[in-house]
Design a protein around this motif. Structure first.
Motif, PDB file in Angstrom:
ATOM      1  N   UNK A  55     -16.279  34.594  36.415  1.00  0.00           N
ATOM      2  CA  UNK A  55     -15.011  34.562  35.047  1.00  0.00           C
ATOM      3  C   UNK A  55     -13.769  34.075  35.245  1.00  0.00           C
ATOM      4  N   UNK A  56     -12.940  33.629  36.539  1.00  0.00           N
ATOM      5  CA  UNK A  56     -11.652  33.180  36.574  1.00  0.00           C
ATOM      6  C   UNK A  56     -12.175  32.206  36.808  1.00  0.00           C
ATOM      7  N   UNK A  57     -12.747  32.082  37.264  1.00  0.00           N
ATOM      8  CA  UNK A  57     -13.472  30.018  37.576  1.00  0.00           C
ATOM      9  C   UNK A  57     -13.702  29.426  36.879  1.00  0.00           C
ATOM     10  N   UNK A  58     -14.054  30.208  35.779  1.00  0.00           N
ATOM     11  CA  UNK A  58     -14.879  29.346  34.526  1.00  0.00           C
ATOM     12  C   UNK A  58     -13.518  29.157  33.172  1.00  0.00           C
ATOM     13  N   UNK A  59     -12.539  29.858  33.315  1.00  0.00           N
ATOM     14  CA  UNK A  59     -11.699  30.260  32.355  1.00  0.00           C
ATOM     15  C   UNK A  59     -10.876  29.063  32.527  1.00  0.00           C
ATOM     16  N   UNK A  60     -10.639  28.764  33.649  1.00  0.00           N
ATOM     17  CA  UNK A  60      -9.638  27.546  34.779  1.00  0.00           C
ATOM     18  C   UNK A  60      -7.694  28.327  34.480  1.00  0.00           C
ATOM     19  N   UNK A  61      -6.873  27.304  34.601  1.00  0.00           N
ATOM     20  CA  UNK A  61      -5.808  27.991  34.608  1.00  0.00           C
ATOM     21  C   UNK A  61      -5.193  28.201  33.217  1.00  0.00           C
ATOM     22  N   UNK A  62      -5.569  27.564  32.503  1.00  0.00           N
ATOM     23  CA  UNK A  62      -4.958  28.480  30.876  1.00  0.00           C
ATOM     24  C   UNK A  62      -6.576  28.678  30.061  1.00  0.00           C
ATOM     25  N   UNK A  63      -6.939  27.841  28.617  1.00  0.00           N
ATOM     26  CA  UNK A  63      -7.275  28.776  27.843  1.00  0.00           C
ATOM     27  C   UNK A  63      -9.120  28.166  28.203  1.00  0.00           C
ATOM     28  N   UNK A  64      -9.517  29.121  27.604  1.00  0.00           N
ATOM     29  CA  UNK A  64     -10.915  28.641  27.709  1.00  0.00           C
ATOM     30  C   UNK A  64     -11.736  28.826  26.462  1.00  0.00           C
TER      31      UNK A  64
END
Length: 363
Positions: free
Chosen positions: A189-198
Motif C-alpha cells: 500500500x505504501x508503494x501504491x500510495x507513492x510519496x504524496x496523494x493517491x
C-alpha cells in the motif's frame, strides 16, 4: 498605534498566524483556546502550502525558514489509480516546490513556538460573545476587548454573534482512517500510495490516501450520502464500520480494498459542512472572522492557505491602519471577495472530486 486589548478566539492556523504578526509589530494579543493543551488531539493530515497564499503568509510571519526545514516537495506527487484494476493511470509530480506538503501538526507547532510565552490560554472554551467585544467563558468569567477576532473554526461562537449563519451539510461525507509505519507494515500500500496523494474514484465514491512525514498514511473514504446515513452505525465498532465500507466499495480491486482491510486503529466520521456562498457581513468595529469561521469550504487544498493569509493580512492592517475599525474594514474589503470567489470554485470542485475523471484530483 496600539490597542490595549485584542483577543483571538481559537489557536488554529489562522489565529496563531495573526498573533505572530501582531507580536512582530509590538502589539499585545491574547489567544483563547478551548482545548486543554497543544497536544490534546491529533491535528489532522498533511497540507500543501501554495506559493501565492500560504507561503506568502509565512514569509510575512518571518517563518519561511522554519517551514522550509520541514516541508516535503516530494509530497506534491498526485497519483490516479483505476478502481477496478488498481493500475496507476496518472502520476504527476510538479516541477519545483510551488505547493510543498507539511503536516498540519508541524505547521501549528512552528506557529506556536514563534509566540511569546503565555500568549495562548489553554482550556478556555467560550460560552458567549457579544458585538460589543465581551467574551464570556464556560466558567462564567467575562472579559471585555477592543477587538475580538474569531478564529474558532467551523462552529464559531464569534460568527454566531456577528452573522448568525451556521454551516450546512454538503451532501458529501468523509470517513477517515490510517495506516501506521506504512513502509514496513504495509509495503504494498505504501508503494501504491507513492510519496504524496493517491486517489481512486468512480460512481460518486472516492478513496484518498496521503503520506505524512512520520511514515503514516492517512486515508479518506469519500462519498455522497444523506445527512443521516450513519444512523445506527457505531463508529466505536471498527469491524462494523469496515464491513459497511467494504460493502459500499464492493467491486473495487482487492489491492485498493486492502486500505480498508489493513487499517490501523479506528474510523472517524467527518461529514462535510460548508458555509453558504456568499457569506459576508456588514463591518463591525469590535468583531471580525478568520479562516473557517469566515469561509468554511470543502477541504480541497485551499482552506489552510486562505486561513494563514487571513491571519497575517488582518494583523498587518491592525499594525498600519489609524484605528482598529479602519483596519477591520481594510482587511474585510480584501478577504471577503477573495473568499467568496474561492468558495464558488470549491463548491464546483467538490463535485469534481467525486466525478469519474481521475484527472480532476482536487483533494
Amino acid at each position: 498605534m496600539t490597542f490595549p486589548r485584542i483577543a483571538i478566539a481559537g489557536a488554529g492556523l489562522s489565529g496563531l498566524a495573526c498573533a505572530r504578526v501582531l507580536q512582530l509589530h509590538g502589539l499585545e494579543v491574547t489567544v483563547f483556546e478551548q482545548e486543554s493543551a497543544a497536544g490534546a488531539r491529533p491535528q489532522g493530515g498533511t497540507l500543501d502550502l501554495h506559493g501565492d497564499t500560504g507561503q506568502v503568509a509565512l514569509r510575512t510571519a518571518r517563518l519561511d525558514e522554519q517551514f522550509r526545514a520541514l516541508a516535503r516537495p516530494e509530497g506534491q506527487q498526485m497519483r490516479g489509480v483505476d478502481p477496478h484494476t488498481a493500475e496507476v493511470v496518472m502520476d504527476d509530480t510538479p516541477d519545483g516546490d510551488f505547493r510543498p506538503e507539511i503536516d498540519r501538526g508541524q505547521l501549528r507547532g512552528i506557529l506556536l513556538d514563534s509566540l511569546s510565552p503565555g500568549t495562548v490560554h489553554w482550556g478556555r472554551p467560550l460560552a458567549d460573545v457579544t458585538r460589543a467585544g465581551r467574551l464570556t467563558f464556560a466558567d462564567g468569567v467575562s472579559e471585555d476587548f477592543d477587538l475580538v477576532v474569531g478564529a474558532d473554526g467551523a462552529w464559531s461562537r464569534v460568527r454566531r454573534a456577528l452573522t448568525g449563519v451556521r454551516p450546512e451539510y454538503s451532501g458529501v461525507t468523509f470517513v477517515e482512517f490510517g495506516l501506521d509505519d506504512a513502509d514496513r507494515r504495509h509495503p504494498a500500500l505504501a508503494a501504491l500510495t507513492g510519496q504524496g496523494t493517491m486517489m481512486t474514484k468512480i460512481g460518486g465514491r472516492a478513496l484518498v490516501a496521503q503520506r505524512t512525514s512520520s511514515g503514516h498514511i492517512r486515508c479518506y473514504a469519500t462519498f455522497y450520502a444523506p445527512e443521516g446515513w450513519a444512523t445506527g452505525l457505531d463508529f466505536a465498532d471498527s469491524t462494523a464500520v469496515r464491513d459497511h465500507l467494504l460493502e459500499r466499495y464492493a467491486g473495487w480491486h482487492p489491492d485498493l480494498l486492502a486500505y480498508l482491510r489493513e487499517h490501523d486503529g479506528g474510523f472517524t466520521h467527518r461529514p462535510l459542512h460548508v458555509l453558504p456562498v456568499p457569506h459576508a457581513w456588514t463591518s463591525t468595529p469590535r468583531l471580525t472572522l478568520l479562516g473557517d469561521a469566515a469561509h468554511l469550504m470543502p477541504p480541497l487544498g485551499v482552506g489552510a492557505n486562505l486561513a494563514l493569509l487571513d491571519g497575517t493580512e488582518l494583523a498587518t492592517a491592525l499594525a498600519t491602519a489609524p484605528s482598529a475599525e479602519e483596519a477591520v474594514r481594510v482587511y474585510e474589503a480584501g478577504m471577503l471577495p477573495r473568499s467568496i470567489e474561492t468558495a464558488k470554485a470549491c463548491a464546483s470542485g467538490l463535485h469534481d472530486l467525486l466525478s469519474d475523471d481521475l484527472r480532476s484530483m482536487a483533494a
